[in-house]
Design an enzyme around this catalytic site. Structure first.
Site, mmCIF file in Angstrom:
data_model
loop_
_atom_site.group_PDB
_atom_site.id
_atom_site.type_symbol
_atom_site.label_atom_id
_atom_site.label_comp_id
_atom_site.label_asym_id
_atom_site.label_seq_id
_atom_site.Cartn_x
_atom_site.Cartn_y
_atom_site.Cartn_z
ATOM 1 N N ASN A 61 0.858 -1.187 0.000
ATOM 2 C CA ASN A 61 0.000 0.000 0.000
ATOM 3 C C ASN A 61 0.902 1.248 0.000
ATOM 4 O O ASN A 61 1.725 1.434 0.894
ATOM 5 C CB ASN A 61 -0.897 -0.034 1.249
ATOM 6 C CG ASN A 61 -1.828 1.156 1.319
ATOM 7 O OD1 ASN A 61 -1.420 2.287 1.061
ATOM 8 N ND2 ASN A 61 -3.072 0.921 1.686
ATOM 9 N N ASP A 80 -0.091 4.482 -0.083
ATOM 10 C CA ASP A 80 -0.793 5.721 0.308
ATOM 11 C C ASP A 80 0.131 6.735 0.967
ATOM 12 O O ASP A 80 0.038 7.940 0.721
ATOM 13 C CB ASP A 80 -1.907 5.412 1.323
ATOM 14 C CG ASP A 80 -3.086 4.683 0.705
ATOM 15 O OD1 ASP A 80 -3.170 4.611 -0.526
ATOM 16 O OD2 ASP A 80 -3.909 4.161 1.485
ATOM 17 N N HIS A 81 1.012 6.240 1.831
ATOM 18 C CA HIS A 81 1.753 7.208 2.648
ATOM 19 C C HIS A 81 2.990 7.771 1.960
ATOM 20 O O HIS A 81 3.611 8.704 2.467
ATOM 21 C CB HIS A 81 2.023 6.622 4.035
ATOM 22 C CG HIS A 81 0.710 6.389 4.732
ATOM 23 N ND1 HIS A 81 -0.179 7.417 4.942
ATOM 24 C CD2 HIS A 81 0.097 5.259 5.160
ATOM 25 C CE1 HIS A 81 -1.274 6.919 5.512
ATOM 26 N NE2 HIS A 81 -1.138 5.620 5.644
ATOM 27 N N ARG A 86 4.153 18.775 1.537
ATOM 28 C CA ARG A 86 4.815 19.976 1.056
ATOM 29 C C ARG A 86 4.230 20.510 -0.255
ATOM 30 O O ARG A 86 4.775 21.439 -0.832
ATOM 31 C CB ARG A 86 6.318 19.685 0.857
ATOM 32 C CG ARG A 86 7.081 19.523 2.143
ATOM 33 C CD ARG A 86 7.176 20.841 2.913
ATOM 34 N NE ARG A 86 7.975 21.823 2.210
ATOM 35 C CZ ARG A 86 9.291 21.964 2.348
ATOM 36 N NH1 ARG A 86 9.958 21.197 3.193
ATOM 37 N NH2 ARG A 86 9.945 22.870 1.671
ATOM 38 N N HIS A 144 -5.630 3.665 -1.609
ATOM 39 C CA HIS A 144 -6.947 4.048 -1.074
ATOM 40 C C HIS A 144 -7.233 5.487 -1.470
ATOM 41 O O HIS A 144 -6.585 6.407 -0.985
ATOM 42 C CB HIS A 144 -6.901 3.885 0.455
ATOM 43 C CG HIS A 144 -8.197 4.182 1.149
ATOM 44 N ND1 HIS A 144 -8.330 4.093 2.513
ATOM 45 C CD2 HIS A 144 -9.410 4.569 0.685
ATOM 46 C CE1 HIS A 144 -9.577 4.404 2.853
ATOM 47 N NE2 HIS A 144 -10.244 4.705 1.765
ATOM 48 N N ARG A 180 -9.306 8.235 -0.800
ATOM 49 C CA ARG A 180 -10.285 8.669 0.206
ATOM 50 C C ARG A 180 -11.104 9.826 -0.324
ATOM 51 O O ARG A 180 -10.641 10.587 -1.179
ATOM 52 C CB ARG A 180 -9.571 9.080 1.503
ATOM 53 C CG ARG A 180 -8.952 7.939 2.259
ATOM 54 C CD ARG A 180 -8.412 8.405 3.606
ATOM 55 N NE ARG A 180 -9.466 8.565 4.572
ATOM 56 C CZ ARG A 180 -9.726 7.717 5.575
ATOM 57 N NH1 ARG A 180 -8.961 6.670 5.776
ATOM 58 N NH2 ARG A 180 -10.720 7.941 6.389
ATOM 59 N N ARG A 184 -6.811 12.811 1.027
ATOM 60 C CA ARG A 184 -5.717 13.235 1.912
ATOM 61 C C ARG A 184 -4.380 12.595 1.525
ATOM 62 O O ARG A 184 -3.335 13.099 1.885
ATOM 63 C CB ARG A 184 -6.046 12.909 3.370
ATOM 64 C CG ARG A 184 -6.006 11.445 3.697
ATOM 65 C CD ARG A 184 -6.216 11.200 5.166
ATOM 66 N NE ARG A 184 -7.582 11.487 5.574
ATOM 67 C CZ ARG A 184 -8.146 10.940 6.659
ATOM 68 N NH1 ARG A 184 -7.457 10.123 7.416
ATOM 69 N NH2 ARG A 184 -9.388 11.203 6.974
ATOM 70 N N GLU A 207 -8.738 0.532 -3.027
ATOM 71 C CA GLU A 207 -9.557 0.612 -1.803
ATOM 72 C C GLU A 207 -10.421 1.852 -1.867
ATOM 73 O O GLU A 207 -9.928 2.942 -2.199
ATOM 74 C CB GLU A 207 -8.666 0.715 -0.572
ATOM 75 C CG GLU A 207 -7.896 -0.531 -0.275
ATOM 76 C CD GLU A 207 -7.012 -0.352 0.950
ATOM 77 O OE1 GLU A 207 -6.318 -1.307 1.287
ATOM 78 O OE2 GLU A 207 -7.012 0.751 1.555
ATOM 79 N N THR A 251 -8.368 3.721 8.635
ATOM 80 C CA THR A 251 -9.598 2.921 8.628
ATOM 81 C C THR A 251 -9.693 2.157 9.937
ATOM 82 O O THR A 251 -8.957 1.203 10.161
ATOM 83 C CB THR A 251 -9.570 1.958 7.427
ATOM 84 O OG1 THR A 251 -9.151 2.686 6.279
ATOM 85 C CG2 THR A 251 -10.933 1.358 7.174
ATOM 86 N N GLU A 284 -11.150 -9.287 3.285
ATOM 87 C CA GLU A 284 -9.867 -8.919 3.886
ATOM 88 C C GLU A 284 -10.129 -8.708 5.372
ATOM 89 O O GLU A 284 -10.926 -7.846 5.751
ATOM 90 C CB GLU A 284 -9.303 -7.650 3.243
ATOM 91 C CG GLU A 284 -7.964 -7.257 3.888
ATOM 92 C CD GLU A 284 -7.171 -6.239 3.111
ATOM 93 O OE1 GLU A 284 -7.287 -6.185 1.870
ATOM 94 O OE2 GLU A 284 -6.416 -5.491 3.754
ATOM 95 N N HIS A 328 -3.789 -4.348 7.711
ATOM 96 C CA HIS A 328 -3.879 -3.166 8.567
ATOM 97 C C HIS A 328 -2.969 -3.311 9.777
ATOM 98 O O HIS A 328 -3.100 -4.240 10.552
ATOM 99 C CB HIS A 328 -5.299 -2.834 9.039
ATOM 100 C CG HIS A 328 -5.489 -1.347 9.206
ATOM 101 N ND1 HIS A 328 -5.034 -0.679 10.308
ATOM 102 C CD2 HIS A 328 -6.019 -0.418 8.383
ATOM 103 C CE1 HIS A 328 -5.304 0.607 10.148
ATOM 104 N NE2 HIS A 328 -5.896 0.795 8.999
ATOM 105 N N GLY A 329 -2.047 -2.355 9.869
ATOM 106 C CA GLY A 329 -1.181 -2.262 11.041
ATOM 107 C C GLY A 329 -0.055 -3.276 11.093
ATOM 108 O O GLY A 329 0.684 -3.317 12.079
ATOM 109 N N GLY A 341 1.113 -1.315 4.368
ATOM 110 C CA GLY A 341 1.496 0.011 3.895
ATOM 111 C C GLY A 341 2.326 0.817 4.863
ATOM 112 O O GLY A 341 3.543 0.957 4.709
HETATM 113 N N1 PXP Z 1 -5.920 -3.038 4.007
HETATM 114 C C1 PXP Z 1 -6.896 -2.103 4.048
HETATM 115 C C2 PXP Z 1 -8.268 -2.497 3.607
HETATM 116 C C3 PXP Z 1 -6.625 -0.781 4.463
HETATM 117 O O1 PXP Z 1 -7.616 0.128 4.492
HETATM 118 C C4 PXP Z 1 -5.301 -0.440 4.803
HETATM 119 C C5 PXP Z 1 -4.986 0.976 5.181
HETATM 120 O O2 PXP Z 1 -5.279 1.822 4.124
HETATM 121 C C6 PXP Z 1 -4.317 -1.434 4.740
HETATM 122 C C7 PXP Z 1 -4.655 -2.724 4.372
HETATM 123 C C8 PXP Z 1 -2.892 -1.147 5.082
HETATM 124 O O3 PXP Z 1 -2.777 -0.790 6.408
HETATM 125 P P1 PXP Z 1 -1.373 -0.241 6.957
HETATM 126 O O4 PXP Z 1 -1.084 1.004 6.196
HETATM 127 O O5 PXP Z 1 -1.633 -0.024 8.395
HETATM 128 O O6 PXP Z 1 -0.361 -1.325 6.686
#
Ligand code: PXP
Length: 243
Positions: free
Chosen positions: A6, A8-9, A17, A42, A44, A48, A69, A100, A150, A193-194, A215
């Site tokens: 993932n 996203d970050h 910036r 994702h 959103r 963001r 996502e 999430t 998931e 997640h996490g 991610g």
């Molecule tokens: N799976 C889903 C469905 C999520 O929403 C996220 C966070 O966007 C992740 C996995 C990844 O989570 P993390 O960034 O905490 O690894």
């Protein structure tokens, strides 16, 4: 077992910036070279992190399948139907949350979600529900025709981080049962997640889990060791746990 990275970050840092770097597409290409099997992003409602143009760039620029996502809104459905990504993962979304926070409540919204995913399935996307381990949510996901669930591992990972070992063990056991139950219904099981190096082995050891989506930890770790090596180490730990 596949690893979905993932990104996203990477976009979160870029957006901090208002510049063009770091580029999420470049991260996705690097992730592929490091052994990722898919890219997750994702979009959103508040944009963001990932933005519409990132989805376009990813669809055009990566060789790996994209797991898109999104919240179950009309706006996101239109975007998904335009791009037809390999997978669509429906997630609950509240503007005020940092990430999430819980799984989707499929059971209370069954009829609407069944209608919502029908055109996505017809467009060829594999539809996944991001849910907790509650059997009622797993059964509802199966009834509406999702191909994948998931399982939300965030609570387990937080309990481990807080050293609440007994509660973490109970949560892990519930996730394990959820994975087995979903598999018994014919659903493909993913988890995410996490997840960090500290928690990946226990989750990757579930024999039914076909994909992990990871991610935030990987992007954080890449500050210290680089994105490629951070992903390679995750891949190594996943494979060792499964072996
Ligand atoms: N799976 C889903 C469905 C999520 O929403 C996220 C966070 O966007 C992740 C996995 C990844 O989570 P993390 O960034 O905490 O690894």
């Amino acid at each position: 077992m596949r690893l979905g990275v993932n990104i996203d970050h990477v976009a979160t840092v870029r957006n901090a910036r208002g510049s063009n770097w770091p580029d999420p597409l470049r991260a996705a290409i690097l992730a592929e070279a490091a052994g990722a099997d898919g890219i997750t992003a994702h979009l959103r409602e508040d944009r963001r992190h990932i933005r519409d143009e990132d989805i376009e760039a990813l669809m055009a620029g990566i060789g790996l399948p994209l797991n898109f996502e999104m919240a179950a809104t009309a706006e996101m459905q239109t975007i998904a139907l335009r791009h037809k990504p390999h997978a669509v993962c429906l997630v609950p979304e509240k503007r005020e949350e940092r990430t999430t926070e819980g799984g989707l409540d499929v059971a209370s919204d069954e009829a609407r979600l069944a209608d919502f995913i029908a055109p996505l399935r017809e467009a060829g996307s594999r539809v996944s529900m991001f849910i907790g381990h509650d059997p009622a949510q797993i059964e509802a996901s199966h009834r509406i025709g999702a191909a994948v669930v998931e399982l939300h591992t965030g609570h387990y990972c937080e309990l481990i981080a807080d050293r609440r070992t007994a509660e973490a063990e109970a949560e892990l056991a519930a996730l394990r049962q959820g994975a087995a139950f979903a598999h018994s219904l014919g659903l493909e099981v993913h988890a995410g997640h996490g997840i960090s190096y500290d928690t990946v082995a226990e989750i990757a050891a579930f024999p039914q889990v076909m994909e992990l989506n990871i991610g935030h930890f990987l992007i954080a770790e890449s500050i210290f060791r680089g994105l490629g090596p951070a992903i390679e180490e995750m891949r190594r730990r996943m494979d060792a746990a499964r072996a």
